[in-house]
Design a protein around this motif. Sequence first.
Motif, mmCIF file in Angstrom:
data_model
loop_
_atom_site.group_PDB
_atom_site.id
_atom_site.type_symbol
_atom_site.label_atom_id
_atom_site.label_comp_id
_atom_site.label_asym_id
_atom_site.label_seq_id
_atom_site.Cartn_x
_atom_site.Cartn_y
_atom_site.Cartn_z
ATOM 1 N N LEU B 36 94.172 68.841 28.737
ATOM 2 C CA LEU B 36 93.212 68.203 29.703
ATOM 3 C C LEU B 36 93.322 66.718 29.687
ATOM 4 N N LEU B 37 93.495 66.194 28.345
ATOM 5 C CA LEU B 37 93.649 64.867 28.310
ATOM 6 C C LEU B 37 94.612 64.156 29.080
ATOM 7 N N PHE B 38 95.722 64.826 29.355
ATOM 8 C CA PHE B 38 96.855 64.388 29.869
ATOM 9 C C PHE B 38 96.528 64.242 31.528
ATOM 10 N N VAL B 39 96.118 65.517 31.809
ATOM 11 C CA VAL B 39 95.674 65.463 33.268
ATOM 12 C C VAL B 39 94.620 64.428 33.708
ATOM 13 N N GLY B 40 93.679 64.155 32.850
ATOM 14 C CA GLY B 40 92.663 63.257 32.926
ATOM 15 C C GLY B 40 93.331 61.906 33.109
ATOM 16 N N LEU B 41 94.216 61.593 32.094
ATOM 17 C CA LEU B 41 94.824 60.166 32.414
ATOM 18 C C LEU B 41 95.651 59.921 33.379
ATOM 19 N N VAL B 42 96.633 60.984 33.517
ATOM 20 C CA VAL B 42 97.358 60.770 34.425
ATOM 21 C C VAL B 42 97.171 61.053 35.893
ATOM 22 N N LEU B 43 96.252 61.927 35.947
ATOM 23 C CA LEU B 43 96.097 62.298 37.681
ATOM 24 C C LEU B 43 94.557 61.943 37.983
ATOM 25 N N VAL B 44 93.516 62.405 37.324
ATOM 26 C CA VAL B 44 92.240 62.099 37.480
ATOM 27 C C VAL B 44 91.774 60.728 37.767
ATOM 28 N N LEU B 45 92.135 60.124 36.497
ATOM 29 C CA LEU B 45 91.786 58.702 36.456
ATOM 30 C C LEU B 45 92.353 57.828 37.415
ATOM 31 N N PRO B 46 93.648 57.809 37.862
ATOM 32 C CA PRO B 46 94.146 56.869 38.863
ATOM 33 C C PRO B 46 93.371 57.289 40.106
ATOM 34 N N LEU B 47 93.212 58.663 40.333
ATOM 35 C CA LEU B 47 92.608 58.858 41.575
ATOM 36 C C LEU B 47 91.108 58.381 41.721
ATOM 37 N N LEU B 48 90.587 58.605 40.726
ATOM 38 C CA LEU B 48 88.933 57.919 40.694
ATOM 39 C C LEU B 48 88.992 56.465 40.725
ATOM 40 N N THR B 49 90.207 55.845 40.299
ATOM 41 C CA THR B 49 90.283 54.322 40.361
ATOM 42 C C THR B 49 90.456 53.983 41.537
ATOM 43 N N VAL B 50 91.474 54.753 42.564
ATOM 44 C CA VAL B 50 91.669 54.559 43.939
ATOM 45 C C VAL B 50 90.347 54.686 44.808
ATOM 46 N N ILE B 51 89.345 55.419 44.596
ATOM 47 C CA ILE B 51 88.185 55.720 45.239
ATOM 48 C C ILE B 51 87.059 54.653 44.800
ATOM 49 N N VAL B 52 87.028 54.454 43.485
ATOM 50 C CA VAL B 52 86.182 53.311 43.171
ATOM 51 C C VAL B 52 86.590 51.987 43.635
ATOM 52 N N GLU B 53 87.755 51.562 43.457
ATOM 53 C CA GLU B 53 88.288 50.300 43.980
ATOM 54 C C GLU B 53 88.118 50.207 45.544
ATOM 55 N N ALA B 54 88.329 51.222 46.127
ATOM 56 C CA ALA B 54 88.109 51.518 47.704
ATOM 57 C C ALA B 54 86.949 51.021 48.056
ATOM 58 N N LEU B 55 85.806 51.557 47.410
ATOM 59 C CA LEU B 55 84.241 51.314 47.693
ATOM 60 C C LEU B 55 83.616 50.156 47.163
ATOM 61 N N GLU B 56 84.474 49.418 46.344
ATOM 62 C CA GLU B 56 83.941 48.376 45.417
ATOM 63 C C GLU B 56 83.210 47.436 46.276
ATOM 64 N N ARG B 57 83.468 46.872 47.519
ATOM 65 C CA ARG B 57 82.486 45.955 48.092
ATOM 66 C C ARG B 57 81.764 46.822 49.158
ATOM 67 N N GLY B 58 81.644 47.924 49.268
ATOM 68 C CA GLY B 58 80.635 48.674 49.957
ATOM 69 C C GLY B 58 81.422 49.262 51.108
ATOM 70 N N PHE B 59 80.711 50.414 51.697
ATOM 71 C CA PHE B 59 81.259 51.179 52.728
ATOM 72 C C PHE B 59 81.604 50.493 53.906
ATOM 73 N N LYS B 60 80.845 49.497 54.342
ATOM 74 C CA LYS B 60 81.381 48.663 55.495
ATOM 75 C C LYS B 60 82.700 48.055 55.540
ATOM 76 N N VAL B 61 82.930 47.358 54.258
ATOM 77 C CA VAL B 61 84.056 46.800 53.940
ATOM 78 C C VAL B 61 85.337 48.000 54.078
ATOM 79 N N TYR B 62 84.907 49.009 53.412
ATOM 80 C CA TYR B 62 85.834 49.946 53.288
ATOM 81 C C TYR B 62 86.354 50.600 54.998
ATOM 82 N N LEU B 63 85.244 50.710 55.543
ATOM 83 C CA LEU B 63 85.500 51.244 57.027
ATOM 84 C C LEU B 63 86.229 50.253 57.865
ATOM 85 N N ALA B 64 85.962 48.777 57.572
ATOM 86 C CA ALA B 64 86.714 47.670 58.271
ATOM 87 C C ALA B 64 88.169 47.746 58.009
ATOM 88 N N SER B 65 88.417 47.988 56.465
ATOM 89 C CA SER B 65 89.810 47.881 56.378
ATOM 90 C C SER B 65 90.788 48.900 56.729
#
Lengths: 349, 306
Positions: B36-65
């Motif tokens: 579980l730790l491995f899956v979390g570190l290698v798979l889930v964390l990066p995926l979450l990072t992608v989503i968090v970073e993408a929405l960091e400046r709000g949905f409007k900016v996301y949509l615009a990009s």
Amino acid sequence: MRIQARNIKKRFGHFQALDGVSFDSGDNRLIGLLGPSGGGKTTLLRILAGLETPDEGDILFDGRRVNDVPPQKREIGFVFQSYALFRHMSVFDNIAFGLTVQKRSKAEIRERVEYLLDLTGLKGLEKRLPHQLSGGQKQRVAFARALAPEPKLLLLDEPFAAIDAKVRKELRKWLKAMINEVGITTIFVTHDQEEAVEVADEIIIVSQGHIEQQGTPIDIYLRPRTPFVASFMGETHFIADISGLKGFAQLGRGFKAAIRPEFVEIGKKGELPVQVAETGVVRQVVFRGKDWHVEVQVGENLIAGYRPVDADPLKPGEEVLVLIRKLHVIDENRCATVDNLGLVAMNAV
Amino acid sequence: MAGYVTHLPSSADAAERPAHLNESSAVRRLLIGIALLFVGLVLVLPLLTVIVEALERGFKVYLASITEKDARSAIRLTLLVAAISVPLNTIFGICAAWAIAKFNFRGKNLLITLIDLPFSVSPVIAGLIFVLLFGAQGWLGPWLQAHDIKIVFALPGIVLATLFVTFPFVARELIPVMQAQGNEEEEAAATMGAGGWRIFWKITVPNVKWGILYGVILCNARAMGEFGAVSVVSGHIRGQTNTMPLHVEILYNEYQFTAAFAVASLLALLALITLAVKSFMEWKQRSAAAAAEQGGVHLAHPGTEH
């Protein structure tokens, strides 16, 4: 339909599957290709179907050469050993397949499939998928499917091999009756001699890529023409030299022979005429369900025979009389059936 | 190559093992924890990072990009490339699997080995092959230039590179299925008068449809996500030869992190959809198999047996 094969040869890599096979079905309706596994029976059947091409030789259907006719145009039905039912189609669609290919009308297809479902006792199963059927049911579907497009020749590859022994016996009778009712020339492959004898009008014995003998079941049984046929059909015991045996001595020295237990009588002193019977010692007595199977040492030879259940039982070591009524004399690759001449002479008096 | 290992038997077996055959609970917890730790570190964390970073400046900016002109062009190109290469490789895969499973011919083993080649060659080299072949300095370069045909740094090059990389998926998925099924159903259809075309559509395709779909899904995922091979042949011309993965890289290198992650999130979404469809299909296949077994149980009743 009359089926002829002329000098068929077929090789797979280094394996000569068929080495000059010729036969003529004549007007016989039900023909059994009988022989041991790997003898070329299935290859011959597949060549008749057009699924394999012979390297040499001709196949004739009613006198017409069909070598270059593809399986689609041969008007045949083929039942595979594994049935090869279309796994994603219902029983109805399996049987209807050949009819849809012929572009028959919906109503006509329905009528014909209903008829075949009735004929094969599959009513009520038409919506099932193949994996929901028992072995016997699959066999019936395969049979109905092959018959649906009204072929002129039905080819069956080991039709009962995948079915358990009890159901197999019923299906044999059923198949024979069915083929007689439909009236279609049928060639089937089997390695089971009992099955061939029971079902076929005529048997062709195939071994190591060539035909050993062709004839009616009783003819092949009573008059095997090769040592192979003599040993393959029924139970046989071989003896090295018949010149010492009473009733056969006049045939000359050095002949081998095959003897079937059903043509041997074994009795206590006084039960058999001593002029034509050998004397021997009982080696082994086995109860075979409906009679005793007795093995007797006669000189250097071991001869087996049956003794009725209700006769006086014999014991190993007992001295008995052995009457050989008939045997198959072997001369290299030929075989001839000879009666006990002493017995013949006695009966003539 | 996930396709090879995902046909897991339905679980539950492990839990039902008697206690004396099972490892001690400490060992079990350790193993499960590591996984579980491995899956979390290698798979889930990066995926979450992608989503968090993408929405960091709000949905409007996301949509615009993701609706910005170059991004739209990259999405269009990616879809176009997949739309060309997936059907082509599906057709090729079916042909190759058919030939390998149903016929014997000289060079069959060579063909099987060659089909796997794209899996073993680095995608960058795959791209380079096409540059060396069709580039300005390449073997066919002068001839192509003379006839005004552009392959490298244009759509044809990107499609070729994608074709090369996604070449094995459908064939690899189908070959074992077709080999297992053998020839007899086709032969039976032939003796009933069916021609080759009808046999193919009515018998062969229905029998391997799950394999085909499965291969297509994997092929599609790779076609849309391919970076290395496409990067070499594309030339990175904004708004023209940039696919989504290349666009993500450019945005990132230009410090437009939010935009980069926004486009990346689309690719991640695609991956998730692919996984979902794949699991759904496996579930459907399993329930079909289970239904088959249920049907088999019916037979045990003496009434239905002949």
